[in-house]
Design an enzyme around this catalytic site. Structure first.
Site, PDB file in Angstrom:
ATOM      1  N   PRO A  78       1.853  63.064 -41.003  1.00 25.66           N
ATOM      2  CG  PRO A  78      -0.454  63.151 -40.653  1.00 25.66           C
ATOM      3  CD  PRO A  78       0.581  63.009 -41.725  1.00 25.66           C
ATOM      4  CG  ASP A  98       0.344  58.583 -43.214  1.00 24.79           C
ATOM      5  OD1 ASP A  98      -0.378  59.351 -42.523  1.00 24.79           O
ATOM      6  OD2 ASP A  98       0.594  58.778 -44.427  1.00 24.79           O
ATOM      7  CG  HIS A  99      -2.246  59.319 -36.292  1.00 28.67           C
ATOM      8  ND1 HIS A  99      -3.320  58.449 -36.280  1.00 28.67           N
ATOM      9  CD2 HIS A  99      -2.166  59.805 -35.021  1.00 28.67           C
ATOM     10  CE1 HIS A  99      -3.879  58.436 -35.085  1.00 28.67           C
ATOM     11  NE2 HIS A  99      -3.197  59.240 -34.292  1.00 28.67           N
ATOM     12  NE  ARG A 100      -1.328  61.512 -44.523  1.00 29.13           N
ATOM     13  CZ  ARG A 100      -0.814  61.715 -45.728  1.00 29.13           C
ATOM     14  NH1 ARG A 100      -1.308  62.656 -46.517  1.00 29.13           N
ATOM     15  NH2 ARG A 100       0.177  60.960 -46.163  1.00 29.13           N
ATOM     16  CB  ILE A 148      -2.120  53.410 -39.184  1.00 27.63           C
ATOM     17  CG1 ILE A 148      -1.934  52.663 -40.514  1.00 27.63           C
ATOM     18  CG2 ILE A 148      -1.956  52.479 -37.995  1.00 27.63           C
ATOM     19  CD1 ILE A 148      -0.527  52.201 -40.750  1.00 27.63           C
TER      20      ILE A 148
END
Ligand SMILES: Cc1cc2nc3c(=O)[nH]c(=O)nc-3n(C[C@H](O)[C@H](O)[C@H](O)COP(=O)(O)OP(=O)(O)OC[C@H]3O[C@@H](n4cnc5c(N)ncnc54)[C@H](O)[C@@H]3O)c2cc1C
Lengths: 292, 459
Positions: A88, A264-266, A268
């Protein structure tokens, strides 16, 4: 007998789920199917790989010709598709003032010529990124496959995406934080040249902290790069442009380089990405800070 | 007259019919199982697989006792009490058929003794009584083919009468060298008959691998069996003294016999149930065609087992029986395999599954062959085994097994590993890397695989 191999219980499961194993095998590009394939294949037509969308006879619309995808390009395509589906990702956009770097670069030109090294803006950006990673260790990390552990890297290696006639490759400059500008510039020149001839060795790829993909030499004002797993982020750079910048009293013509950070929004979050990028922008604007 | 109703009726209680009835009952259907025989089990239990195997066991004991003479052990000439042997065999059959009756009771299957035939798409008649049904399964099996133009004579038997063990004729002729004919030859040769097999085709056990059949052919001859292949019986004369079979072909002449077994194949019994009345299609040979789900052309009527054509084998019937029951209950069953093993329980046994090399060649299927001769098998020699072979046909590209033939002691048991291997899509390497116990006959399968891969150290 069919060319597809699946054990009797897998065939029974496929029957129950009304899945045609021949079609599933074709979609997955395989000749052997397992229970997992059939279980996954059952979750809907899109999961049966969606390749039906590409299964089109284009010649019905006009003349066409075909060209095979090289093995190299096929592997890259698979990696990109996986990265795009599994991560994501969000892209954060910013720009940095490169006047100081440009002035410095000009001043160093005679020495660069004497050393036989091409000192590019990219070398500075690599160095600046290394400094930023040192400051933000959670960006220099990788998530475990099960998503339960973050591995923090105590080294700083930077990947450089290189465009070549064979396709995209990402050679990696090791220990950037321990190298001087000349060495980094020389490494970039060497790896980029060898990538053109596909002469980068396997051990010179992989293991990067982050990758830089630089389209500055070509053009563009912004883009959304795809994170190169297992890294957490990728920095996209497009062409620096003289931009009117308000200095409080008037507009000044300032060369600004656009920066696009996909992450990577998981791992950061948006605020961290903005902080990281701002820090990086400040380093680039005032490269003396890299030293501090 | 009150009409009886059956939710799910199975016609015929052979291995196909009873398996279907029991599975359907287990799935919750109300099941009626119809058969005119006094005992359940059909041809297989009453006059086929089981009695033949009982007598083949007796034959093997006789032969073994003779062979151990070489080992310094002698029992003398066997004394055969035919009545006792017959009783023993009948006892085994009875034990198994009674077992089936118990299993039927436990499942509350309604067993009706009688002969059924269709009167309409949902109507039946069982011994004159009218029945209606929701779903029906035709499992009426097959009967031995009777050669036309033969005289009526008590000395002419079919496999059923041969297994009744009426007497051991001095001279026995067997017309037909297929699996059943060869098993009969194996039994009666051991019991003391002078057996002559007359087979129309080029080889006995037509359809089996020629190289393996050659081994069986030679061993049968060593056992005193005379074999005439490529030979046709054109006339049969019955005189008081003997039956005379005039033969034409590779063997030209007369075979005189005190009894003759007709073993020229079996024909489907479809006509016995008047399927046309229900709209079920049947061909001239009595075969009712079905798809992989065992459905006939009529949606609520299934057919399974020998009545659906070749291969006419009990294990195929059983699997089809389960499929029909499951499909009738709305499950997604199907018999989706080509790998139906064939076994001749001769001495040595001959077993095969999938492609034989000749068929692969004929159909232009890329293939390679690997053999392991049993003369190099420690277990075979140590247990007094004779000539034998394990032969694999495999895909040269994928190294998957396409077919297998085993000739030798216990070949029928050994074949199961290869059937499973083929169903699982196993490669030669999968088999070679699977540890086989030493010394066993099963090792010959691993050895044949290793031989193909070039990793064999036992040859
Ligand atoms: C000597 C011999 C040895 C064999 N050995 C083997 C072997 O070792 N292994 C193997 O796999 N196969 C063997 N077979 C073949 C095997 O017996 C058949 O493949 C198997 O019995 C077929 O099963 P089925 O259920 O289709 O029908 P069957 O077993 O033929 O049973 C059909 C049943 O239907 C009944 N029936 C007939 N008409 C009607 C009617 N109108 N209404 C109601 N019921 C009816 C019959 O009475 C019979 O009981 C052998 C056959 C023979 C003759």
């Amino acid at each position: 007998m069919s060319d597809v191999t699946a054990s009797p219980s897998v065939r029974a499961l496929a029957r129950e789920k009304q899945i045609d194993l021949e079609i599933l095998a074709k979609d997955l590009g395989r000749t052997t199917l397992t229970r997992e394939d059939v279980a996954a294949g059952a979750s809907g037509p899109a999961a049966a790989d969606g390749t039906i969308y590409w299964d089109v006879d284009h010649s019905q619309y006009g003349p066409v010709s075909e060209e095979p995808m090289s093995r190299f390009a096929q592997v890259a395509a698979q990696n990109l598709a996986a990265a795009q589906t599994l991560i994501p990702a969000v892209t954060h956009h910013d720009r940095a003032d490169v006047s100081a770097i440009e002035t410095f670069r000009k001043a160093l030109k005679p020495e660069a010529e004497a050393r036989g090294v091409k000192l590019t803006g990219l070398a500075f950006q690599v160095k600046a990124l290394a400094r930023a990673l040192k400051e933000f260790p959670r960006f220099n990390a990788s998530l475990s496959a099960d998503g339960k552990t973050l591995t923090l890297k105590h080294y700083i290696h930077i990947g450089i995406a290189v465009d070549s006639p064979f396709g995209l490759s990402v050679p990696v400059i090791r220990d950037v934080d321990k190298k001087g500008l000349w060495e980094i510039a020389a490494d970039i020149g060497d790896l980029a040249a060898r990538a053109q001839e596909r002469k980068v060795r396997p051990n010179e790829m992989g293991g990067a902290s982050m990758t830089i993909t630089n389209l500055g030499g070509i053009g563009g004002t912004a883009f959304s790069p795809i994170v190169n797993p297992p890294e957490l982020a990728i920095l996209g750079i497009t062409r620096a442009e003289i931009t009117p910048i308000w200095d409080g009293e008037m507009f000044q013509p300032v060369p600004m380089v656009p920066l696009d950070l996909s992450y990577d929004h998981r791992v950061i979050n948006g605020a961290d990405a903005a902080r990281f990028t701002t820090y990086l922008v400040n380093l680039i604007a005032d490269p003396r800070r890299i030293m501090v | 007259m009150a009409v009886n109703h059956a939710e799910f009726v199975v016609l015929g209680a052979g291995p196909g019919g009873y398996a279907c009835a029991f599975r359907a009952a287990d799935l919750g259907l109300n099941v009626t199982l119809v058969d005119p025989r006094a005992d359940l089990g059909g041809v297989c239990l009453n006059e086929g697989c089981i009695p033949s195997k009982a007598l083949l066991h007796a034959a093997e004991v006789i032969r073994e006792a003779r062979h151990v003479g070489d080992w310094g052990i002698s029992f003398g000439e066997p004394k055969i009490d035919l009545n006792k042997l017959r009783e023993k065999k009948n006892g085994i059959v009875k034990h198994l058929t009674d077992g089936l009756t118990g299993l039927a009771k436990r499942r509350k299957v309604n067993v009706v003794r009688g002969t059924a035939s269709f009167t309409g798409p949902t109507g039946l008649e069982i011994d004159g009584a009218a029945w209606s049904f929701d779903q029906a399964v035709i499992a009426v099996g097959s009967s031995p083919v009777r050669l036309p133009g033969w005289p009526d004579d008590e000395r002419i038997w079919d496999s059923g009468s041969a297994l009744e063990l009426r007497q051991v004729p001095k001279r026995l002729a067997i017309v037909g060298g297929g699996i059943i004919g060869l098993e009969m030859a194996t039994i009666y040769a051991a019991l003391g008959s002078n057996v002559t097999i007359i087979e129309f085709m080029e080889q006995i056990a037509p359809g089996a691998d020629a190289e393996a059949v050659r081994i069986l052919h030679d061993v049968l001859q060593q056992q005193g069996v005379i074999i005439h292949t490529g030979t046709k019986v054109v006339e049969v004369k019955a005189t008081k003294a003997a039956l005379g079979l005039s033969c034409e072909g590779v063997f030209d002449g007369e075979v005189k016999a005190d009894a003759v077994i007709q073993a020229v194949g079996r024909s489907a019994n479809g006509h016995l149930v008047n399927p046309q009345a229900a709209g079920v299609a049947i061909d001239a040979r009595g075969i009712i065609a079905v798809d992989a789900t065992c459905r006939t052309n009529v949606d609520n009527i299934f057919a399974i087992g020998d009545v659906t054509g070749n291969p006419m084998l009990a294990h195929r019937a059983t699997h089809q029986g389960h499929v029909a029951a499951e499909v009738a209950c709305g499950h997604a069953g199907a018999l989706d395999t080509d790998f139906i093993p064939s076994v001749a329980y001769t001495s040595p046994e001959l077993a095969w599954v999938g492609l034989i090399a000749a068929t692969a060649k004929e159909r232009g299927i890329p293939h390679k062959v690997s053999r392991f001769p049993w003369a190099a098998s420690g277990r075979n020699l140590a247990s007094g085994g004779g000539d034998g072979m394990t032969k694999l046909v495999y895909d040269p590209d994928t190294k998957r097994i396409l077919g297998a033939t085993i000739i030798g002691r216990n070949a029928g048991e050994l074949l199961a590993e290869l059937v499973l291997a083929m169903e699982m899509g196993a490669t030669l390497e999968d088999i070679a890397l699977t540890v086989h116990a030493h010394p066993t006959l099963s090792e010959t399968i691993a050895f044949a695989s290793e031989r193909a891969l070039g990793t064999l150290t036992d040859l």
